[in-house]
Design an enzyme around this catalytic site. Structure first.
Site, short mmCIF file in Angstrom:
data_model
loop_
_atom_site.label_atom_id
_atom_site.label_comp_id
_atom_site.label_asym_id
_atom_site.label_seq_id
_atom_site.Cartn_x
_atom_site.Cartn_y
_atom_site.Cartn_z
N GLY A 36 45.75 32.14 37.35
CA GLY A 36 45.15 30.90 38.13
C GLY A 36 44.03 30.04 37.70
O GLY A 36 43.93 28.93 37.55
N HIS A 37 43.17 31.00 36.62
CA HIS A 37 42.37 30.86 35.43
C HIS A 37 42.67 29.72 34.53
O HIS A 37 42.61 28.84 34.49
CB HIS A 37 40.88 31.52 35.63
CG HIS A 37 40.21 31.98 36.21
ND1 HIS A 37 40.60 34.04 36.47
CD2 HIS A 37 39.14 32.09 36.93
CE1 HIS A 37 39.42 33.86 37.12
NE2 HIS A 37 38.77 33.02 37.74
N SER A 187 43.62 36.65 42.92
CA SER A 187 42.68 36.69 42.48
C SER A 187 42.13 38.22 42.23
O SER A 187 42.65 38.62 42.28
CB SER A 187 41.98 36.99 44.24
OG SER A 187 40.66 37.57 44.37
N SER A 188 40.63 37.58 41.85
CA SER A 188 39.99 38.78 40.63
C SER A 188 40.20 40.74 41.90
O SER A 188 39.96 41.16 41.62
CB SER A 188 38.70 38.37 39.82
OG SER A 188 38.90 37.94 39.07
N ARG A 189 39.62 39.93 42.48
CA ARG A 189 39.49 40.88 44.22
C ARG A 189 40.83 41.84 44.21
O ARG A 189 41.23 42.78 45.07
CB ARG A 189 38.45 40.52 45.37
CG ARG A 189 36.94 39.91 44.59
CD ARG A 189 37.04 39.44 46.43
NE ARG A 189 34.86 39.82 45.96
CZ ARG A 189 34.62 38.54 45.73
NH1 ARG A 189 35.04 37.06 45.76
NH2 ARG A 189 33.09 38.40 45.17
#
Ligand code: PAF
Length: 282
Positions: A36-37, A187-189
């Site tokens: 995503g990044h 997401s990182s999470r």
């Protein structure tokens, strides 16, 4: 790629770019980069002459009971990924450079109204922390364009409002959410999820798509629709924080005749809080 750790060195190189008339694209991140990044970085590469990515896990946007200490820090891996993408500068400032007078004394930027609702109501002070760090990073990098992920829909609206209110001279570009094959927003999470939790995590996106389909087929009893889906998520083992159907332009509760809506969800699986959203054009 150059890795720069001090504001002074960043300003030096920034001056050279300015003299050479370069257009600067900026991707602020908290690291632990995923695909995503990298779509944000790719957009910056296509639209700017110079790409700067920052990695800074910003303590000011975490609540006291949140995951600041546990937040994944993967600098070596991130550096490698950014190098591969052909990023020009990776900026990794220290907390004492960013907050030299400490967090308590820090001057802050707060965007009223929009910062207090939805995620802001669940995470008091969060958007103040985001607006403050983003404005500081903008002052340091002085980009022409900055890129943010649409997964953090409210964050993008807060930043756009801040840029307008403070007459900042740059464009904000929002990039579509990148999803795993099963629909889970990257997401990182997601890295916190156990294998069992990961199996049910796509239900967040499935819930949004179900609400979207219902609205598109004419349903306008938003409260009931939300209530049904909150119950559904709870039965599946989530602890829903909110499901909201809002006006996509100003995030106010959606009026019956609104033509552009956003469905936003935040839900806990165990201790992990997942968020997602989808915009609907009617
Ligand atoms: O979206 C994020 O990763 C962060 O909120 C940001 C914009 C980098 C500010 O710390």
């Amino acid at each position: 790629m150059k890795t720069i750790t001090t504001i002074e060195s960043l300003r030096e190189i920034r001056r050279e770019w300015q003299l050479a008339g370069k257009k600067i694209g900026f991707v602020p991140t908290m690291g632990n980069l995923h695909a995503g990044h990298l779509t944000l970085v790719q957009a910056a590469k296509e639209q700017a002459d110079i790409v700067v990515v920052s990695i800074f896990v910003n303590p000011l946007q975490f609540g006291a009971d949140e995951d600041l200490d546990a937040y994944p820090r993967t600098l070596a891996q991130d550096t490698h990924a950014l190098q591969e993408m052909g990023v020009d500068v990776l900026f990794t400032p220290t907390a004492s450079d960013i907050y030299p007078r400490g967090l308590e004394q820090q001057t802050f930027v707060e965007v009223p109204g929009i910062s207090y609702m939805i995620c802001g109501a669940s995470r008091p002070g969060h958007f103040r922390g985001v607006a403050t760090i983003v404005s500081k990073l903008f002052n340091m990098v002085q980009p022409n364009i900055a890129y943010f992920g649409e997964k953090d829909y409210q964050q993008v609206q807060v930043i756009k409002a801040m840029v307008t209110d403070l007459s900042m001279n740059l464009d904000i570009v929002a990039i579509a959410t990148k999803r795993e094959k099963d629909g889970l927003a990257m997401s990182s999470r997601n890295g916190y999820l156990t294998p069992e939790q990961r199996i049910i995590a796509p239900l967040v996106y499935q819930t949004i798509t179900r609400i979207k389909a219902d609205i598109e087929s004419g349903r306008r009893d938003f409260q009931r629709l939300v209530q049904q889906q909150v119950e559904h998520l709870s039965q599946a083992g989530f602890k829903p924080d909110y499901i909201e159907i809002r006006d996509a332009y100003n995030l106010q509760p959606a009026a019956f005749e609104a033509t552009r809506l956003v469905i936003l969800i935040a839900a806990f699986i165990g201790k992990t809080r997942l968020i997602d959203n989808v915009v609907i054009e009617l």
